[in-house]
Design an enzyme around this catalytic site. Structure first.
Site, mmCIF file in Angstrom:
data_model
loop_
_atom_site.group_PDB
_atom_site.id
_atom_site.type_symbol
_atom_site.label_atom_id
_atom_site.label_comp_id
_atom_site.label_asym_id
_atom_site.label_seq_id
_atom_site.Cartn_x
_atom_site.Cartn_y
_atom_site.Cartn_z
ATOM 1 N N HIS A 103 0.816 -1.217 0.000
ATOM 2 C CA HIS A 103 0.000 0.000 0.000
ATOM 3 C C HIS A 103 0.848 1.264 0.000
ATOM 4 O O HIS A 103 0.309 2.366 -0.127
ATOM 5 C CB HIS A 103 -0.949 0.016 1.205
ATOM 6 C CG HIS A 103 -0.245 -0.032 2.529
ATOM 7 N ND1 HIS A 103 0.216 -1.200 3.075
ATOM 8 C CD2 HIS A 103 0.086 0.943 3.407
ATOM 9 C CE1 HIS A 103 0.789 -0.944 4.250
ATOM 10 N NE2 HIS A 103 0.722 0.347 4.466
ATOM 11 N N HIS A 129 7.554 7.207 4.698
ATOM 12 C CA HIS A 129 6.834 6.663 3.549
ATOM 13 C C HIS A 129 6.015 7.771 2.898
ATOM 14 O O HIS A 129 5.856 8.855 3.455
ATOM 15 C CB HIS A 129 5.926 5.493 3.975
ATOM 16 C CG HIS A 129 4.887 5.887 4.983
ATOM 17 N ND1 HIS A 129 5.082 5.813 6.342
ATOM 18 C CD2 HIS A 129 3.632 6.377 4.822
ATOM 19 C CE1 HIS A 129 4.004 6.228 6.977
ATOM 20 N NE2 HIS A 129 3.111 6.591 6.069
ATOM 21 N N HIS A 131 2.493 9.167 0.522
ATOM 22 C CA HIS A 131 1.087 9.017 0.134
ATOM 23 C C HIS A 131 0.805 9.917 -1.065
ATOM 24 O O HIS A 131 1.243 11.073 -1.108
ATOM 25 C CB HIS A 131 0.151 9.402 1.282
ATOM 26 C CG HIS A 131 0.197 8.471 2.449
ATOM 27 N ND1 HIS A 131 -0.605 7.357 2.546
ATOM 28 C CD2 HIS A 131 0.971 8.483 3.560
ATOM 29 C CE1 HIS A 131 -0.346 6.725 3.681
ATOM 30 N NE2 HIS A 131 0.615 7.394 4.315
ATOM 31 N N HIS A 148 5.565 11.061 5.166
ATOM 32 C CA HIS A 148 5.408 10.911 6.609
ATOM 33 C C HIS A 148 6.696 10.371 7.212
ATOM 34 O O HIS A 148 7.179 9.306 6.810
ATOM 35 C CB HIS A 148 4.264 9.942 6.931
ATOM 36 C CG HIS A 148 2.914 10.491 6.613
ATOM 37 N ND1 HIS A 148 1.776 9.721 6.554
ATOM 38 C CD2 HIS A 148 2.517 11.771 6.316
ATOM 39 C CE1 HIS A 148 0.730 10.481 6.255
ATOM 40 N NE2 HIS A 148 1.166 11.725 6.109
ATOM 41 N N THR A 217 -2.839 6.869 9.755
ATOM 42 C CA THR A 217 -3.797 7.029 8.655
ATOM 43 C C THR A 217 -4.035 5.737 7.888
ATOM 44 O O THR A 217 -4.658 5.756 6.834
ATOM 45 C CB THR A 217 -3.323 8.128 7.677
ATOM 46 O OG1 THR A 217 -2.074 7.745 7.095
ATOM 47 C CG2 THR A 217 -3.166 9.463 8.395
ATOM 48 N N THR A 218 -3.519 4.616 8.402
ATOM 49 C CA THR A 218 -3.851 3.293 7.863
ATOM 50 C C THR A 218 -4.341 2.427 9.019
ATOM 51 O O THR A 218 -4.061 2.713 10.188
ATOM 52 C CB THR A 218 -2.635 2.617 7.198
ATOM 53 O OG1 THR A 218 -1.588 2.477 8.162
ATOM 54 C CG2 THR A 218 -2.140 3.422 6.009
#
Length: 285
Positions: A103, A129, A131, A148, A217-218
């Protein structure tokens, strides 16, 4: 003698329980979730963002939490907070690998990559990571990319720095990783060592920032995360954006969670200009 043995066994069991209770949240906070097959970012899908809280019991906070991230960082709601001061961090180059978590694409640090300090507590940099597009918005505007930088304290509390990017000049930090990302996209490799990585390069410029309490946020969307979102917007090239999208699995080239409700949370804003004005005003008295 038997009662003493029973007491010893009970104490041992209690200690084991406390140890596991401490370790499991830490692993979840650092890695978030590594199983991308169980959730998606497709709104309206059975496993889409609005249904994350129903997929697993331990993900229930995704649907019931009142301090969820991301949010719209509105200057109308933010309060000027000069006493927050400049960000206090001391990053250092460390051994790392680049990981395709399905993801997202993550840089995992295996050595001491340094820390940031908040209210006297050290939060150690563990991974970073991306997004696409950005998860946070500023005054309603959404950007092309968000990085992030995930930190953990010794008590397993999380603090994340968010950096926003718009299309423009190539990003220097991503440029250094391009060959690894290209190889990952063409070979479907899950992880590759990249040697020493300097997080100072990722951190970039910009001293003004927003601060609020939110969540991962996951899934499982754990709350109690200290968010610091840098106001200055950096740049990334369209080619670099495509490279990140090509490296992740199909269906996750767009991996941004929808906005969550602010729910009367405090949003603080620090600006160096406000900090200087307060300092000189105090000095005059």
């Amino acid at each position: 003698m038997r009662s003493a043995r029973h007491l010893h066994d009970a104490v041992s069991a209690l200690l084991l329980f406390l140890l596991l209770s401490a370790v499991v949240p830490a692993a979840r906070a650092q890695q978030e979730t590594d199983d991308e097959s169980e959730f998606s970012y497709v709104c309206g899908a059975e496993n889409g963002p609005e249904n994350w809280g129903n997929i697993k019991e331990e993900w229930a906070t995704c649907g019931t939490g009142l301090m969820q991230s991301p949010i719209d960082l509105s200057d109308r709601l933010a309060s000027q907070t000069p006493h927050l001061g400049y960000l206090n961090h001391s990053y250092r180059p460390a051994e790392a690998s680049i990981v395709n978590r399905g993801h997202d694409i993550t840089v995992m640090f295996h050595g001491d990559a340094g820390s940031m300090w908040i209210n006297g507590t050290a939060y150690h940099l563990r991974q970073l990571h991306w997004h696409t597009p950005s998860e946070h918005r500023v005054n309603g505007r959404r950007y092309n990319l968000e990085l992030h930088m995930v930190h953990l304290s010794s008590e397993n509390k999380a603090a994340v720095i968010g950096l926003l990017y718009k299309i423009g000049r190539p990003n220097h930090f991503l440029h250094e990783l391009e060959s690894y990302l290209q190889r990952m996209a063409s070979t479907n490799e899950k992880e590759e060592n990249v040697g020493v990585v300097d997080p100072w390069v990722a951190r970039g410029d910009g001293e003004a920032y927003y601060r609020y309490m939110g969540s991962l946020t996951t899934p499982g969307c754990d709350e109690g995360v200290i968010w610091t979102v840098i106001k200055r917007v950096a740049t990334v090239s369209s080619e670099q954006l495509k490279l990140l999208a090509d490296a992740v699995h199909d269906g996750f080239d767009m991996n941004a969670r929808p906005l969550q409700k602010v729910n009367y949370r405090d949003i603080s804003f620090f600006s160096p200009d406000d900090h200087h004005e307060r300092y000189y005003a105090a000095a005059d008295h």
